[in-house]
Design a protein around this motif. Sequence first.
Motif: not given
Length: 311
Positions: A248-254, A259-266, A287-291
């Motif tokens: 939901e935070l739009g971070l997939k693919g970052t 290393a990257s956030v998986s497109m399959v599971h955040g 990720i922690k900072a955005r959450a």
Amino acid sequence: MFDTMMPSTQVFEELKALLPESVVRQSEPLARRTTMRVGGCADVYLEPASEAELSKAVQFFHRSETPFMILGRGSNLLVRDGGVRGVVICLCHPNLSRIEAEKPLLHCGAGARLKAVSAKARELELAGLEFLEGIPGNVGGALRMNAGAMGGEMFKVITQVRFLDAGGIVHQRNTADIPVEYRSCPFFQTNIALGATFRGEPEAKEAIAQRTAQFNQKRWGSQPKEPSAGCIFKNPSPTLSAGKLIDELGLKGTRCGGASVSMVHGNFIINDGNATASDVLQLITTIKARARSERGIELRTEVEIIGEEHG
Ligand code: EPU
């Protein structure tokens, strides 16, 4: 720390003399012993050949104040790039990985793979252990983590545990007497898990195989195939999935380096083959900072992070 304690070469020599049956090595790369495939070396690596040699080793560590840790299957572990000072122990020797059936019980050593425990239960027509199939861990690590998936968790399917206390003495205890938490069993931070007794419920093989296949299908459809450390964060609450939140935070693919956030599971960070532990840690921080800033949620890591930043 070896800076002030016994030098690692001396620890290596003493362990070799003390434990003739065991595997002892120096400067062991740990990246290939973890599913995330990043991180530095262990100063000393030990694969005890028996409970007796493990017990001797533990007593030596206490006498010499040598730091040590137990490595499981390395599937929930992030080793920093500087590696681990002290001794890293792996309980993967066949003597410590046995699966012995006494229907409806399975007595399993710490080094036994959960997939093998699940397969043995299926073969013996014992139900309830299907969820273990897809967890890439061994019994020891799963006890320490109270590992779970698909609604099941370790401490709901075991009756007894066997462990070594801090003095190197072997004990057996009913699981009802050991406090556990969500994805954690603090008891195994000071005691070393040697094995567990699983209990299954008699059921026809076909029904068990069908449920196992369903779990596998769900897992392979919803989790990435690239190297990862499984779910990086604990779910913030029973009703909020960390993966959904990150999605939901739009971070997939970052991406950060390899290393990257998986497109399959955040909730999975994947390694494209060139990632360093520092890349992964930077992504975790992002990720922690955005959450925190966007949703006021303090994400906590589920993976265990060990070792030094620099060698
Ligand atoms: N979802 C999204 N986007 C994503 C990821 C998930 O919308 O990017 C949604 C899913 O569609 C689903 C919900 O979030 O509706 C929950 O997702 P999922 O079923 O994958 O479960 P989870 O809570 O994310 C937990 C465990 C996993 C375990 C699965 C299946 C934790 C932190 N994670 O994940 O465990 O495999 O349930 O039982 O408890 C692990 O511990 O390493 C691990 C992977």
